[in-house]
Write an enzyme that holds these catalytic residues in place. Structure first.
Site, PDB file in Angstrom:
ATOM      1  N   HIS A 152       0.825  -1.219   0.000  1.00 45.81           N
ATOM      2  CA  HIS A 152       0.000   0.000   0.000  1.00 45.81           C
ATOM      3  C   HIS A 152       0.851   1.257   0.000  1.00 45.81           C
ATOM      4  CE1 HIS A 152       0.926   0.930   4.208  1.00 45.81           C
ATOM      5  NE2 HIS A 152       0.784  -0.366   4.471  1.00 45.81           N
ATOM      6  N   SER A 190       1.758   3.878  -5.151  1.00 46.22           N
ATOM      7  CA  SER A 190       2.387   5.075  -4.608  1.00 46.22           C
ATOM      8  C   SER A 190       3.682   4.705  -3.877  1.00 46.22           C
ATOM      9  CB  SER A 190       1.394   5.798  -3.691  1.00 46.22           C
ATOM     10  OG  SER A 190       1.783   7.120  -3.462  1.00 46.22           O
TER      11      SER A 190
END
Length: 310
Positions: A72, A140
């Site tokens: 994540h 990201s």
């Protein structure tokens, strides 16, 4: 008959009172129940493991087949991949850890959370759960760590799935970067429920509608409490440009960007494509910084097609 009716009404009233208490008095419990429900629907279960250095890693796991480890982004946690998991568990063994410093994994303010350190932890994590080689995806900051892992330990990373990855400093400034430089206030940091709401709006083009506002406020308060550590982590990842060490990586790579990403400029995709000789680029129209949440079915379909081609 009246006795049964009263009993039924009493049960309904008790149920309503319990539901209200969970929502308004114990909202954290309501969030946990909601997450457990979504994970179960996605075919995921929560587990944890302690690494040899004492770091605790919480993770979600489900499905069968070749391991696919998903990382994540900054300020997020493993449940950012829960929406896309139902489209992937039929094909792969999905493993989604909370990166140290976030979610339910260890929060050690004195630890190194740079991409190199986090990549080393992910390598140790995989060994601890019996994975010698894996396909790796990341969003990201998670993409920055995935690339770092592939460069440092290429034998462990079979392929890469990069969803709006960070770490490419030669890319044009995004809207977020311009705001940061213009005001010296980092929009990724959260000090109030209102700032959390603004961050969701910045990161997505279509706001998630299945999360009630009171649960979003619980999530905001967790970000607020973690802000001192997040500030330290952000400095460590922001100091690390990965372009030199990833140039020429041999892993097959799918680069995915939301065409409306305002957190990292989509022009980053072309730069990455030039650095990675075995890469393919997908730009998703109408999508922001979180393709796996905003259009999970389409993002999964693109990935499965990519995996079938290698």
């Amino acid at each position: 008959m009246r006795t049964l009716l009263r009993a039924a009404l009493a049960l309904l009233l008790a149920t309503a009172l319990v539901a209200a208490a969970i929502r308004y008095v114990f909202p954290g419990i309501a969030l946990s129940i909601g997450l457990d429900f979504e994970r179960a629907k996605a075919g995921l279960v929560e587990r944890s493991v302690v690494l040899p250095d004492g770091t605790r890693i919480a993770y979600l796991e489900g499905g069968r087949g070749d391991p696919l480890v998903l990382l994540h982004g900054f300020g997020a946690d493993k449940d950012n991949f829960t929406p896309i998991a139902p489209f992937l568990v039929g094909q792969y063994r999905i493993v989604v850890p909370d990166l140290p410093g976030f979610g339910s994994s260890s929060h050690d303010a004195a630890a190194d959370h740079s991409p190199l350190a986090q990549a080393a932890r992910m390598s140790a994590f995989c060994r601890a759960i019996g994975i010698a080689r894996a396909h790796v995806g990341g969003n990201s900051m998670g993409g920055q760590i995935a690339l770092t892992w592939a460069a440092a330990r290429p034998a462990e990373v079979q392929s890469l799935w990069l969803l709006d990855p960070a770490g490419i400093w030669s890319a044009p400034d995004s809207e977020l970067a311009k705001r940061y430089r213009g005001t010296d206030r980092n929009p990724l940091m959260v000090s109030s429920e209102e700032e959390f709401d603004a961050l969701i709006s910045l990161a997505t083009t279509t706001r998630p509608t299945n999360v009630p506002r009171f649960l979003q406020d619980v999530m905001a308060r967790r970000r607020i409490a973690n802000r001192p550590l997040e500030e330290r982590i952000f400095k460590q990842i922001a100091a690390d440009s990965i372009e030199a060490r990833i140039a020429g990586l041999k892993q097959s790579t799918l680069i995915v960007f939301g065409a409306q990403d305002r957190v990292i400029d989509p022009a980053t995709a072309a730069i990455l494509h030039g650095l990675l000789p075995r890469s393919h680029v997908v730009l998703m129209p109408g999508v922001g910084h979180l393709p796996m949440i905003e259009q999970p079915a389409a993002a999964a379909s693109d990935y499965i097609r990519f995996r079938d081609s290698i």
